[in-house]
Design an enzyme around this catalytic site. Structure first.
Site, mmCIF file in Angstrom:
data_model
loop_
_atom_site.group_PDB
_atom_site.id
_atom_site.type_symbol
_atom_site.label_atom_id
_atom_site.label_comp_id
_atom_site.label_asym_id
_atom_site.label_seq_id
_atom_site.Cartn_x
_atom_site.Cartn_y
_atom_site.Cartn_z
ATOM 1 N N THR A 71 4.546 -13.001 -18.462
ATOM 2 C CA THR A 71 4.896 -11.679 -17.881
ATOM 3 C C THR A 71 4.138 -10.882 -18.245
ATOM 4 O O THR A 71 3.525 -9.830 -18.418
ATOM 5 C CB THR A 71 5.217 -11.870 -16.242
ATOM 6 O OG1 THR A 71 5.029 -13.012 -15.488
ATOM 7 C CG2 THR A 71 5.522 -10.866 -15.505
ATOM 8 N N ASN A 143 -3.653 -22.099 -12.905
ATOM 9 C CA ASN A 143 -2.738 -22.684 -12.449
ATOM 10 C C ASN A 143 -2.491 -24.087 -11.710
ATOM 11 O O ASN A 143 -1.924 -24.571 -11.263
ATOM 12 C CB ASN A 143 -1.328 -22.037 -13.199
ATOM 13 C CG ASN A 143 -1.725 -20.622 -12.003
ATOM 14 O OD1 ASN A 143 -2.961 -20.005 -12.545
ATOM 15 N ND2 ASN A 143 -0.809 -20.798 -10.657
ATOM 16 N N GLN A 168 -0.866 -22.691 -19.295
ATOM 17 C CA GLN A 168 -1.650 -23.750 -18.551
ATOM 18 C C GLN A 168 -2.195 -25.047 -19.898
ATOM 19 O O GLN A 168 -2.181 -25.755 -19.818
ATOM 20 C CB GLN A 168 -2.454 -23.603 -17.654
ATOM 21 C CG GLN A 168 -1.389 -23.105 -16.548
ATOM 22 C CD GLN A 168 0.594 -23.910 -16.173
ATOM 23 O OE1 GLN A 168 0.243 -24.992 -16.983
ATOM 24 N NE2 GLN A 168 1.721 -23.086 -15.309
ATOM 25 N N SER A 188 3.865 -19.169 -22.888
ATOM 26 C CA SER A 188 4.715 -19.098 -22.309
ATOM 27 C C SER A 188 5.217 -20.546 -22.897
ATOM 28 O O SER A 188 4.819 -22.114 -22.405
ATOM 29 C CB SER A 188 4.602 -19.103 -20.413
ATOM 30 O OG SER A 188 5.718 -19.126 -20.232
ATOM 31 N N ALA A 189 6.838 -20.022 -23.077
ATOM 32 C CA ALA A 189 7.153 -22.041 -23.863
ATOM 33 C C ALA A 189 7.784 -22.074 -22.575
ATOM 34 O O ALA A 189 7.462 -23.440 -22.530
ATOM 35 C CB ALA A 189 8.294 -22.103 -24.488
ATOM 36 N N HIS A 190 8.325 -22.605 -21.294
ATOM 37 C CA HIS A 190 8.536 -23.595 -20.145
ATOM 38 C C HIS A 190 7.485 -23.615 -19.720
ATOM 39 O O HIS A 190 8.227 -25.222 -18.943
ATOM 40 C CB HIS A 190 9.703 -22.745 -19.793
ATOM 41 C CG HIS A 190 8.719 -21.377 -18.089
ATOM 42 N ND1 HIS A 190 8.363 -22.091 -16.970
ATOM 43 C CD2 HIS A 190 8.287 -20.310 -18.394
ATOM 44 C CE1 HIS A 190 8.023 -21.377 -16.362
ATOM 45 N NE2 HIS A 190 7.636 -20.237 -17.275
ATOM 46 N N THR A 226 16.522 -6.582 -29.482
ATOM 47 C CA THR A 226 16.535 -7.581 -30.792
ATOM 48 C C THR A 226 15.840 -8.674 -30.511
ATOM 49 O O THR A 226 16.047 -9.614 -28.603
ATOM 50 C CB THR A 226 17.910 -7.946 -30.133
ATOM 51 O OG1 THR A 226 18.821 -7.338 -30.885
ATOM 52 C CG2 THR A 226 18.866 -9.022 -31.070
ATOM 53 N N CYS A 312 6.447 -17.537 -0.624
ATOM 54 C CA CYS A 312 7.315 -16.604 0.539
ATOM 55 C C CYS A 312 7.257 -15.588 0.166
ATOM 56 O O CYS A 312 7.857 -15.474 -1.283
ATOM 57 C CB CYS A 312 8.715 -17.298 0.400
ATOM 58 S SG CYS A 312 8.820 -17.607 2.233
HETATM 59 N N1 PLP Z 1 -0.326 -17.425 -16.236
HETATM 60 C C1 PLP Z 1 -0.085 -18.477 -15.773
HETATM 61 C C2 PLP Z 1 -0.972 -19.330 -15.562
HETATM 62 C C3 PLP Z 1 1.153 -19.311 -15.469
HETATM 63 O O1 PLP Z 1 1.381 -19.968 -14.546
HETATM 64 C C4 PLP Z 1 2.492 -18.640 -15.288
HETATM 65 C C5 PLP Z 1 3.418 -18.910 -14.360
HETATM 66 O O2 PLP Z 1 3.618 -19.322 -13.920
HETATM 67 C C6 PLP Z 1 2.374 -17.338 -16.019
HETATM 68 C C7 PLP Z 1 1.003 -16.455 -16.959
HETATM 69 C C8 PLP Z 1 3.396 -16.271 -15.850
HETATM 70 O O3 PLP Z 1 4.161 -17.465 -17.180
HETATM 71 P P1 PLP Z 1 5.728 -16.450 -16.991
HETATM 72 O O4 PLP Z 1 6.993 -17.550 -16.176
HETATM 73 O O5 PLP Z 1 6.625 -16.979 -18.796
HETATM 74 O O6 PLP Z 1 6.377 -14.974 -17.329
#
Ligand code: PLP
Length: 370
Positions: A71, A143, A168, A188-190, A226, A312
């Site tokens: 984001t 996604n 993704q 994005s790492a997660h 940082t 939601c």
């Molecule tokens: N872009 C895509 C395609 C995503 O699936 C997501 C996560 O939902 C994001 C951006 C946002 O990622 P983050 O949670 O790292 O801000």
């Protein structure tokens, strides 16, 4: 039983990341900008992690800027590239963070429609570019649907910088950012086995952005603040084992296909984006006459964790803009469901979901309109 089929929302931490972060926590805490020994150790860890992420996506480490996630990276890219009121072309199925960043930039936005499978025509994207277009945004993989968008086909034919949301795609399909032809990309790492709260923005050589976060000059002046060494270490470790994750993907695709084969036998199932080129792990569909959020709640009680096409928002359940972009009605979009699988899922889990679904779906249908 507990079955996690929501890897596109967040994928569990891989053991390499957990171990690297645990080892980091045991050491001395230092600020990567400090010149003393703990500071130098923190700098070394942050730079090693940067190299690990860079190697995994085929770029030079100095071209990657740490962020708090995708984001923030999308905001940095848009605000750094698009002057106030500037023009942006984006597919209609980009992540809300991209559209949010365009709003913050007060950009003039052209959303390029997608077809009923969620695919965008590269010719339509190119046709939307105007002489003053500052940025084209096209995600590598969607996604909610899993569809792969034609980033290369567009980037090869425009001089306007292309921003690719590769969140993704990373860890699910082989990814070499320079080969896509884009000049900005976000990670994005997660979503690929790293920790939450860390991501990266790739800036191709020669492209300069206005900084969004200005502070202590970190990240070579590209993002003040940082660096989050712990999360970066976890991201780097997850990236260093990404080839193992990719090696699992053919098996993940078999599981996804097994799920879809089972669903196809159930009454009133409509698949979304199934016939497009797509990620190996994502299955999107709906059951006619079954609100997705009601079904998700029932599945949650039985220990199955999926995602719906609704979110939601301010207390009301809003239909997914992505499903609406496919041409679905609001009611149909509210029926949307997504199962997104990962390397640790099994056939037993898929079969268990297929075994409980008919009973739950019939119960919801039988209880009348909600
Ligand atoms: N872009 C895509 C395609 C995503 O699936 C997501 C996560 O939902 C994001 C951006 C946002 O990622 P983050 O949670 O790292 O801000």
């Amino acid at each position: 039983m507990s079955v996690y089929f929501d890897h596109n929302a967040s994928s569990p931490l891989v053991s390499a990341a957990r171990q690297a972060m645990a080892a980091w926590l045991e050491g001395e805490a230092g600020n990567p900008s400090s010149v003393h020994r703990p500071g130098r150790a923190a700098r070394a860890a942050v730079e090693r992690a940067r190299r690990q992420v860079a190697d995994a996506v085929g770029v030079v480490s100095g071209e990657l800027v740490w962020t708090s996630g995708a984001t923030e990276a999308l905001h940095m890219a848009v605000l750094g590239c698009v002057p106030r009121g500037g023009h942006v072309v984006a597919s209609a199925v980009e992540h809300p963070a991209l559209f949010g960043a365009c709003q913050v930039a007060e950009a003039r936005l052209t959303r390029v429609p997608v077809d009923g499978e969620g695919q965008v025509d590269p010719e339509a994207v190119l046709a939307a570019i105007e002489p003053d277009t500052a940025l084209v945004a096209l995600m590598a993989a969607q996604n909610e649907l899993g569809g792969l968008l034609p980033v290369e086909a567009v980037a090869a034919r425009t001089r306007v910088p292309v921003l690719c949301d590769a969140v993704q795609a990373f860890g699910r399909v082989p990814l070499r950012l320079p080969a896509l032809g884009c000049r900005l990309a976000v990670l994005s790492a997660h979503k690929m086995g790293g920790p939450q709260g860390v991501g990266a923005l790739w800036i191709a050589p020669g492209l300069r952005l206005w900084p969004t976060l200005v502070g202590g000059g970190q990240e070579r002046g590209r993002r003040g603040g940082t660096e989050g060494a712990l999360a970066a270490v976890g991201f780097g470790a997850a990236a260093s084992v990404v080839s193992e994750r990719l090696a699992y993907m053919p098996r993940v695709a078999q599981l996804r296909d097994r799920l879809e084969a089972g669903l196809a036998h159930m009454a009133g199932v409509v698949f979304h984006g199934r016939s497009s080129r797509r990620l190996p792990n994502t299955c999107a569909w709906r059951f006619r006459d079954v609100p997705g959020d009601v079904l998700l709640e029932a599945l949650d009680l039985e220990g199955f964790y999926l995602s719906s096409g609704s979110a939601c928002s301010a207390g009301a359940v809003e239909p997914s803009p992505v499903l609406l972009a496919l041409g679905l009605t609001e009611e149909e979009a509210r029926q949307g469901l997504r199962a997104s699988l990962g390397p640790e899922n099994t056939e037993v889990e898929v079969d268990a979901l297929l075994a409980v679904l008919p009973r739950i779906v019939e119960r919801i249908r039988g209880s009348g309109p909600c």
